[in-house]
Write a protein that holds these residues in place. Structure first.
Motif, PDB file in Angstrom:
ATOM      1  N   CYS A  15      -5.809   5.792   3.698  1.00  0.00           N
ATOM      2  CA  CYS A  15      -7.272   5.787   3.506  1.00  0.00           C
ATOM      3  C   CYS A  15      -7.910   4.437   3.813  1.00  0.00           C
ATOM      4  O   CYS A  15      -9.071   4.205   3.473  1.00  0.00           O
ATOM      5  N   SER A  34      -3.851   7.218  -0.520  1.00  0.00           N
ATOM      6  CA  SER A  34      -4.353   8.133  -1.540  1.00  0.00           C
ATOM      7  C   SER A  34      -3.270   9.167  -1.851  1.00  0.00           C
ATOM      8  O   SER A  34      -2.835   9.906  -0.969  1.00  0.00           O
ATOM      9  N   ILE A  44      -5.158   5.572  -5.809  1.00  0.00           N
ATOM     10  CA  ILE A  44      -5.318   4.796  -4.576  1.00  0.00           C
ATOM     11  C   ILE A  44      -4.421   3.572  -4.699  1.00  0.00           C
ATOM     12  O   ILE A  44      -4.700   2.659  -5.485  1.00  0.00           O
TER      13      ILE A  44
END
Length: 199
Positions: A15, A34, A44
């Motif tokens: 991400c 993620s 995260i």
């Protein structure tokens, strides 16, 4: 090769764009991954990986790694802060989102047991895990329920084996400039034992 004291497997969706940094003359990259929990909430996590292992990775890719939970201190705003990352040692095939951590180490601070406003038992513990070349990783852990009470009774220096997941958690910190949103990283423990006792 696996380290019997610090093993982790994570798999999820890239991400952030990998950013390059240098460590001891070798190129590494850091990016965010993620990883969905069974509840659907995503952790995260920061992944550090050697350039030789990275390959071609883009935002949105599904990837999986074996590695370790690593920690180091960084000076931020004139204060030393503990940085917690997943250090990738091996790239494996992605099948589904996974977040598994197994550690063997020693309690290096007195565990802090408390009961939340919602009457949940919780214990914070800091576990020192030795690695090669005389280094140690100091890994914050959080334990829940009846196990939390047991950990709260342990003394500094007690050796423990634990398993769980590396999680991210947002919280608010009051500062002279107002309230800041920050992210804490810790291992949420689902099982802990005395490694010297036969089960």
């Amino acid at each position: 090769m696996k380290n019997e004291k610090n093993n982790a497997v994570i798999a999820g969706e890239v991400c952030s764009v990998p950013t390059k940094y240098d460590c001891c003359g070798e190129n590494f990259y850091a990016f965010s991954l993620s990883v969905k929990r069974t509840s659907g909430v995503a952790d995260i996590l920061t992944v550090n990986i050697s350039q030789n292992l990275l390959g071609q990775i883009a935002v949105g890719d599904k990837v999986a790694f074996e590695g370790q939970v690593r920690t180091y201190n960084r000076i931020i705003d004139d204060k030393s802060r503990l940085i917690i990352v997943f250090f990738a040692l091996n790239k494996i095939e992605y099948e589904k989102d996974v977040n598994q951590v197994a550690l063997r180490g020693y309690l290096c601070k007195t565990p802090i047991f408390r009961i939340t406003p919602r009457s949940r038992e919780i214990c914070d513990a800091l576990v020192a895990v030795n690695r090669e070349r005389g280094y140690s990783d100091y890994i914050p852990c959080i334990v829940w329920g009846r196990t939390a009470r047991l950990v709260g009774d342990l003394s500094t220096g007690a050796e423990v084996c634990l398993s769980g997941r590396l999680q991210s958690r947002e919280y608010e910190k009051r500062t002279p400039d107002g309230i800041e949103k920050r992210t804490a990283y810790e291992v949420s423990v689902n099982r802990i034992c005395d490694p010297n006792k036969q089960e």
